[in-house]
Design a protein around this motif. Structure first.
Motif, short mmCIF file in Angstrom:
data_model
loop_
_atom_site.label_atom_id
_atom_site.label_comp_id
_atom_site.label_asym_id
_atom_site.label_seq_id
_atom_site.Cartn_x
_atom_site.Cartn_y
_atom_site.Cartn_z
N VAL A 219 0.93 -1.25 0.07
CA VAL A 219 -0.11 0.03 -0.14
C VAL A 219 0.68 1.25 -0.05
CG1 VAL A 219 -1.82 1.16 1.36
CG2 VAL A 219 -1.87 -1.11 1.13
N GLY A 220 0.52 2.25 -0.89
CA GLY A 220 1.38 3.33 -1.09
C GLY A 220 0.57 4.52 0.15
N GLU A 221 1.43 4.91 1.02
CA GLU A 221 1.24 6.05 1.90
C GLU A 221 1.75 7.37 1.39
OE1 GLU A 221 1.09 7.69 6.51
OE2 GLU A 221 2.39 6.02 6.18
N GLU A 222 0.90 8.27 0.58
CA GLU A 222 1.39 9.01 -0.37
C GLU A 222 2.68 9.70 0.00
OE1 GLU A 222 -1.81 11.52 -1.46
OE2 GLU A 222 -3.03 9.75 -2.54
N LEU A 223 2.89 10.52 1.25
CA LEU A 223 4.08 11.13 1.81
C LEU A 223 4.93 10.47 2.35
CD1 LEU A 223 2.00 14.46 2.73
CD2 LEU A 223 3.08 13.90 0.53
N VAL A 224 4.59 9.14 2.65
CA VAL A 224 5.63 8.38 3.38
C VAL A 224 6.29 7.32 2.69
CG1 VAL A 224 5.85 7.08 5.58
CG2 VAL A 224 4.42 8.81 5.49
N GLY A 225 5.66 6.37 1.97
CA GLY A 225 6.51 5.29 1.41
C GLY A 225 5.44 3.98 1.04
N VAL A 226 5.91 2.95 1.12
CA VAL A 226 5.30 1.85 0.59
C VAL A 226 5.28 0.80 1.80
CG1 VAL A 226 4.90 -0.32 -0.88
CG2 VAL A 226 5.85 2.01 -1.84
N HIS A 227 4.02 0.60 2.28
CA HIS A 227 3.89 -0.35 3.38
C HIS A 227 3.60 -1.85 2.91
CE1 HIS A 227 2.87 2.41 6.85
NE2 HIS A 227 2.68 3.19 5.82
N ARG A 228 4.10 -2.64 3.77
CA ARG A 228 3.65 -4.31 3.14
C ARG A 228 3.16 -4.94 4.25
NH1 ARG A 228 8.86 -7.43 1.30
NH2 ARG A 228 9.74 -7.12 3.23
N PHE A 229 2.15 -5.58 4.12
CA PHE A 229 1.22 -6.48 4.96
C PHE A 229 1.26 -8.05 4.77
CE2 PHE A 229 -0.66 -2.32 5.22
CZ PHE A 229 -0.81 -1.94 6.26
N ASP A 230 1.66 -8.70 5.74
CA ASP A 230 1.84 -10.22 5.69
C ASP A 230 0.14 -10.59 6.02
OD1 ASP A 230 1.83 -12.86 5.38
OD2 ASP A 230 3.76 -12.97 6.45
N GLU A 239 4.86 -2.64 7.47
CA GLU A 239 6.25 -2.20 7.71
C GLU A 239 6.47 -1.27 6.21
OE1 GLU A 239 9.28 -5.03 7.56
OE2 GLU A 239 8.25 -6.47 6.08
N ILE A 240 7.40 -0.32 6.83
CA ILE A 240 7.59 0.76 5.40
C ILE A 240 8.75 -0.32 4.76
CG2 ILE A 240 8.96 2.78 4.90
CD1 ILE A 240 5.95 3.26 5.40
N VAL A 241 8.70 -0.57 3.57
CA VAL A 241 9.70 -1.24 2.75
C VAL A 241 10.17 -0.48 1.73
CG1 VAL A 241 8.78 -3.32 3.21
CG2 VAL A 241 7.99 -2.39 1.50
N ALA A 242 9.83 0.78 1.49
CA ALA A 242 10.32 1.71 0.84
C ALA A 242 9.87 2.96 0.98
CB ALA A 242 9.88 1.51 -0.81
N SER A 243 10.77 4.05 1.38
CA SER A 243 10.70 5.44 1.81
C SER A 243 10.25 6.48 0.48
CB SER A 243 11.57 5.80 2.60
OG SER A 243 11.47 5.00 3.84
N LEU A 283 11.71 -7.82 -5.77
CA LEU A 283 10.98 -8.83 -4.94
C LEU A 283 11.85 -10.03 -4.65
CD1 LEU A 283 7.40 -8.31 -6.19
CD2 LEU A 283 8.52 -7.24 -4.13
N PRO A 284 11.97 -10.73 -3.45
CA PRO A 284 11.05 -10.48 -2.48
C PRO A 284 11.56 -9.29 -1.37
CG PRO A 284 12.19 -12.34 -2.02
CD PRO A 284 12.35 -12.17 -3.36
N GLY A 285 12.80 -8.97 -1.43
CA GLY A 285 13.52 -8.19 -0.52
C GLY A 285 13.30 -6.66 -0.70
N MET A 286 12.60 -6.12 -1.65
CA MET A 286 12.29 -4.60 -2.09
C MET A 286 13.68 -3.84 -2.14
SD MET A 286 9.28 -3.89 -2.58
CE MET A 286 9.24 -2.25 -2.07
N GLU A 287 14.80 -4.63 -2.73
CA GLU A 287 15.90 -3.75 -3.25
C GLU A 287 15.65 -2.76 -4.27
OE1 GLU A 287 17.06 -7.98 -1.61
OE2 GLU A 287 15.75 -7.06 -3.24
N TYR A 288 16.13 -1.79 -4.09
CA TYR A 288 16.05 -0.85 -5.19
C TYR A 288 16.57 -1.43 -6.45
CZ TYR A 288 16.74 3.28 -8.10
OH TYR A 288 16.80 4.38 -9.14
N VAL A 289 15.89 -1.19 -7.74
CA VAL A 289 16.49 -1.40 -9.03
C VAL A 289 16.71 -0.20 -9.85
CG1 VAL A 289 16.02 -2.90 -11.05
CG2 VAL A 289 15.08 -3.69 -9.22
N GLY A 290 15.72 0.56 -10.13
CA GLY A 290 16.06 1.45 -11.29
C GLY A 290 14.62 2.50 -11.22
N ARG A 291 15.02 3.58 -12.03
CA ARG A 291 13.83 4.41 -12.34
C ARG A 291 13.86 4.39 -13.89
NH1 ARG A 291 13.61 9.22 -11.15
NH2 ARG A 291 12.14 9.31 -9.39
N VAL A 292 12.52 4.94 -14.36
CA VAL A 292 12.37 5.14 -15.67
C VAL A 292 11.09 6.24 -15.72
CG1 VAL A 292 10.40 3.40 -15.94
CG2 VAL A 292 11.73 3.85 -17.93
#
Length: 363
Positions: A219-230, A239-243, A283-292
């Motif tokens: 889920v994207g919290e607009e001003l904060v980042g991406v949350h992940r729920f199990d 938990e925030i997995v991308a800020s 995925l699954p670790g949410m390591e940054y890959v790149g931007r486009v």
């Protein structure tokens, strides 16, 4: 690609102290990320949504026609008016007036029925889901609207059923933040709520996607980042997995999409609306890959201020032999004019393999 990821991590670590100092001083995040950003172009654009001179087009979804992939169907919401179906050339196949629909998703049921649903934000105090069924010729048939809780229905995504007796699972992201999970039963013509639970997010959120392979909700919290729920947990804690750090991801964090590869790999793609880009996390670790970014082509303009996105893997015929990425365009200037305020908003279709390559990952 691994070297790119490690370099990106090193760059983020080096810049972190400066970002902290800037935040303490009240400085705003950079308007555009300073990190390298690739470019792709769209192969197809849809006809504009019917509501002119307004922020209207919002969120896409795609149904893959397994029997004839080239006849697959794109869905898109006009959040002032209803829902469209388009063919892969961007031509309108059907439109159903349905009020203030924001985000859309679909699941194909065991009997082959394509169940489409969207967040209905007509009432700010009652979260509703608007249901439809989709035929192979693009015809949309409106079904019921199901209230699932309180708050303004904003973001929306779906997941396949997790147990016998279920129709599907739905996730309404309320504008204030909390997510309402509803286990759906009944039939495609008359869905019912079997159970609901609420997942906590502090502030305004919208984009969401479920990875059915791992049962993770993003889920994207607009001003904060991406949350992940199990979702397999009895009481999932996000938990925030991308800020939204202004580097990899620039607020607002908007649409989210899943580009699966293998058993649990692939990428999560996020709309970095603040600088008109799209960001990939492995995925699954949410390591940054790149931007486009989607840039201007010879016949089709690029995208800006993107809300919803979607990715679908597989063969979609000669034009899209290896996946499709779809992005809402908040400023469709295809006639050469700058139309800030989006008088002709639409959706852009990009070859999935081109997007993955531009992000720096291997498909």
């Amino acid at each position: 690609m691994l070297e790119r990821i490690m370099n990106a991590r090193a760059g983020l670590s080096a810049l972190a102290p400066a970002l902290v100092l800037a935040a303490c001083a009240g400085a705003e995040a950079p308007a555009f990320s300073p990190w390298p950003t690739g470019t792709v172009t769209a192969s197809v654009e849809t006809a504009p949504v019917g509501t002119a001179n307004a922020d209207a087009a919002d969120d896409p979804a795609i149904w893959r026609n397994a029997a004839d992939p080239a006849k697959s169907i794109v869905l898109g919401t006009d959040k002032k008016a209803g829902i469209y179906s388009y063919d892969l050339s961007g031509k309108v196949m059907d439109f159903v007036p349905a009020g203030l629909l924001n985000n859309v998703d679909l699941v194909e049921l065991a009997d082959g029925t394509v169940l489409v649903a969207a967040s209905d934000r007509t009432e700010e105090t009652v979260a509703r889901i608007a249901f439809f069924t989709l035929a192979a010729d693009g015809t949309l048939t409106a079904g019921p609207k199901l209230p699932v809780g309180s708050g303004e229905a904003y973001g929306f995504c779906m997941a396949p059923a997790a147990a016998p007796g279920q129709l599907a699972r739905s996730y309404v992201v309320t504008k204030a933040g909390p997510v309402i999970e509803t286990v759906l039963g009944g039939t495609a013509d008359a869905p019912i709520a079997i159970s609901t639970r609420t997942l906590a997010i502090p502030t305004q959120s919208e984009g969401c996607v479920v990875d059915p392979r791992t049962d993770m909700l993003y889920v994207g919290e607009e001003l904060v980042g991406v949350h992940r729920f199990d979702l397999s947990e009895a009481d999932p804690k996000g938990e925030i997995v991308a800020s939204a750090d202004g580097l990899a991801l620039v607020a607002d964090v908007e649409g989210l999409a899943l580009a699966p590869m293998g058993k649990n790999g692939g990428m999560l793609i996020a709309s970095s609306q603040g600088d008109n880009a799209y960001v990939g996390f492995m995925l699954p670790g949410m390591e940054y890959v790149g931007r486009v970014r989607i840039g201007d082509g010879e016949m089709i303009d690029g995208t800006s201020e993107t809300d919803g996105i979607a990715f679908a893997a597989g063969d979609f015929g000669p034009a899209f032999p290896n996946g499709i990425f779809i992005a809402q365009d908040g400023d469709n200037a295809s006639e050469g004019a700058s139309i800030s305020g989006a008088s002709t908003q639409n959706f852009k279709l990009v070859r999935g393999d081109s997007l993955i390559a531009a992000l720096g990952a291997k498909n």
